[in-house]
Design a protein around this motif. Sequence first.
Motif, PDB file in Angstrom:
ATOM      1  N   ALA A 436       0.866  -1.174   0.000  1.00  0.00           N
ATOM      2  CA  ALA A 436       0.000   0.000   0.000  1.00  0.00           C
ATOM      3  C   ALA A 436       0.904   1.227   0.000  1.00  0.00           C
ATOM      4  N   VAL A 437       0.615   2.176  -0.902  1.00  0.00           N
ATOM      5  CA  VAL A 437       1.506   3.325  -1.085  1.00  0.00           C
ATOM      6  C   VAL A 437       0.682   4.597  -1.167  1.00  0.00           C
ATOM      7  N   LYS A 438       1.201   5.650  -0.560  1.00  0.00           N
ATOM      8  CA  LYS A 438       0.680   7.001  -0.787  1.00  0.00           C
ATOM      9  C   LYS A 438       1.837   7.807  -1.351  1.00  0.00           C
ATOM     10  N   GLY A 457      -0.858  18.635  -9.972  1.00  0.00           N
ATOM     11  CA  GLY A 457      -2.260  18.539  -9.604  1.00  0.00           C
ATOM     12  C   GLY A 457      -2.559  18.900  -8.173  1.00  0.00           C
ATOM     13  N   ASN A 458      -1.533  19.322  -7.418  1.00  0.00           N
ATOM     14  CA  ASN A 458      -1.695  19.665  -6.005  1.00  0.00           C
ATOM     15  C   ASN A 458      -2.437  18.553  -5.262  1.00  0.00           C
ATOM     16  N   ARG A 459      -1.984  17.298  -5.476  1.00  0.00           N
ATOM     17  CA  ARG A 459      -2.694  16.159  -4.932  1.00  0.00           C
ATOM     18  C   ARG A 459      -1.731  15.026  -4.596  1.00  0.00           C
ATOM     19  N   THR A 460      -2.255  14.066  -3.857  1.00  0.00           N
ATOM     20  CA  THR A 460      -1.522  12.829  -3.604  1.00  0.00           C
ATOM     21  C   THR A 460      -2.347  11.666  -4.133  1.00  0.00           C
ATOM     22  N   ASP A 461      -1.684  10.541  -4.369  1.00  0.00           N
ATOM     23  CA  ASP A 461      -2.348   9.337  -4.850  1.00  0.00           C
ATOM     24  C   ASP A 461      -2.216   8.240  -3.806  1.00  0.00           C
ATOM     25  N   SER A 462      -3.283   7.491  -3.635  1.00  0.00           N
ATOM     26  CA  SER A 462      -3.270   6.358  -2.708  1.00  0.00           C
ATOM     27  C   SER A 462      -3.480   5.065  -3.481  1.00  0.00           C
ATOM     28  N   TYR A 463      -2.650   4.057  -3.169  1.00  0.00           N
ATOM     29  CA  TYR A 463      -2.718   2.773  -3.853  1.00  0.00           C
ATOM     30  C   TYR A 463      -2.953   1.680  -2.820  1.00  0.00           C
TER      31      TYR A 463
END
Length: 598
Positions: A436-438, A457-463
């Motif tokens: 699991a990655v952020k 995108g001024n954002r983070t991604d969660s996997y």
Amino acid sequence: MKKSNWLVFALLLVLVSALSLTVFADGTLTTGTATEPLNVKKGTVTSNVSAFGHSFSGMQPEEALEFVSEKYNALLSAELRAKSADEDAEWSSTLAELGVTFDEDSVRKGIQESVLTGNLLKRYKLAKDRENEPYSFGLGAKYNEEYILETVGTVVQEWNRDPVESTVKVVNGELNVVVGQNGHEYKYEDGVKEFIDALKDETITDEGVDLSLEYTTVEALLSPERVAGFSILGSCTTAYDRPSTQILANRENNLVVSTNNMSGRIFAPDEIVSALDLYGSVTSAGGYLPAGTYVGGNVMDQVGGGICQTTSTMYNAVLMAELEVVFRKSHSSVILYLDPSQDAMVYAAGGSDFKFKNTTSDYIIIDASVDKAKHEISVYIIGHEDRPATHTVRYESEILEYVIPPLNNVVNDTDLVVGWSDKKFIDPPDLHALPAVKSRLWKITTDNGVETRSVVGNRTDSYKAMNGTLYVAPDVQGELYRNGVVALGIKTYFINDAHTSVAANPTLWEPEQRAAFNTEMKAKMDEKGYTWQGDGDEYIRYCYYEGKWQWLTIMHNSLVPVTPDPTDAPDPTEPGGTDAPSEAPSTDPAGDNSGNQG
């Protein structure tokens, strides 16, 4: 002489005297007030009988009728002609073939009704009747204007030529341009109207009509002058597994179909590009085959599996071209051909798309291809470079949080070395485990030597994590779940061409150990012909071996791993979830990235 006969004779004398008639030997007759003679010759056509400008006065009926037949036959044989501007094509059709007819029967009847017979008084009366009400016949053309227009249009439209666009492809890193040509279009409607008017106005002759055509040049979007100023604005190449199984061969097929469909597409300034539109129908009928797809934290075979790699490769080309990303979702789990936050997914069945906008000042072209020999897919954005020559851009993935998933199986592999492994073959291949990655993606631009950093995108991604078999090197055994968490490196290598993860624990090392490891790694890579990439002082990102990119990430000491529930889906309304899109795909009811055709 009987009294009655004398009476008739007397009346005729009075009439002739009153009218002052003069009868000539040729059968013509004049009165004292006549401006031209009247024909009263027995057996001929009287005066004031004409058709299409020709007088039949004094003609024998047979002669007049023959003239009429010849005239109409000549008109019916007259041609409507058309010729292309370059005179390479021409067409003609007779008036008869176009369905034109003439009222010949009325003319023939009028001639027959105007033949002089009987005594002088009867003939004179007929001549006077025609003088008072002349028989002047027109052509009497009858036609179907719609049919003529359709007939001409069918022919002339075949002479139209669509412009042939210049093709621009990247060959060995250089633009290869095949110059196209302009097209042309013919407009024939006004010419047909002129022909119809000639029939109405009876100005048509047996010489026929040359159809007037309006010739218009249809310019190609990509003129030679425009293409000459184009360059590669952004590009990306990613590797895929050698198609050693049917499913992997299907995946390669899907990469080929998607790139073929999108290659050569042209987009105007401000036009929005949709990945799903580029790929065409992602169905069996569209040429796509079943291959691996992320669905709900698992890998399942679905039609179109693999096109997320096309999408992710295109996303990175778009980033390098610095075009506006309109809509993008990350995968549900990390992918292994690009770093976290560098991916983009599509899901045709759910309507999830990837979209971007041509924000340049000119047209852009997408070129995409699959190199089966190298097992690589490449996407190029080609257009007019608006950015100054001193401007550069690059991107870095930053992993903020990670956690080892619950494992179905952990294999202590004594053949493995931390961060290092030769290719192994294990039969049967096992499903790889994914953490699991952020993460987030940094954009680093340089202008005139000044560097600027911003989060894309001024954002983070969660996997999400993905369960599977984890192969563990011996020097991290016992440290795998130290205090419930572990600082982890992920090394992807290939087991029968299926990705498998290897756990390492370099964040437990002192700086000297890490530096020594980097030095040893580089020496081994040089010895075996690996291609080194990344910043060796901080971490090794990935390396290239036997035609494949293999992902190796050594985490920073400063990272602090956390332990989120790996079954939790990312909240699309939070920065760590999906993009906050400018337009939400209405056909994606889940609103997340649980289905990905990657």
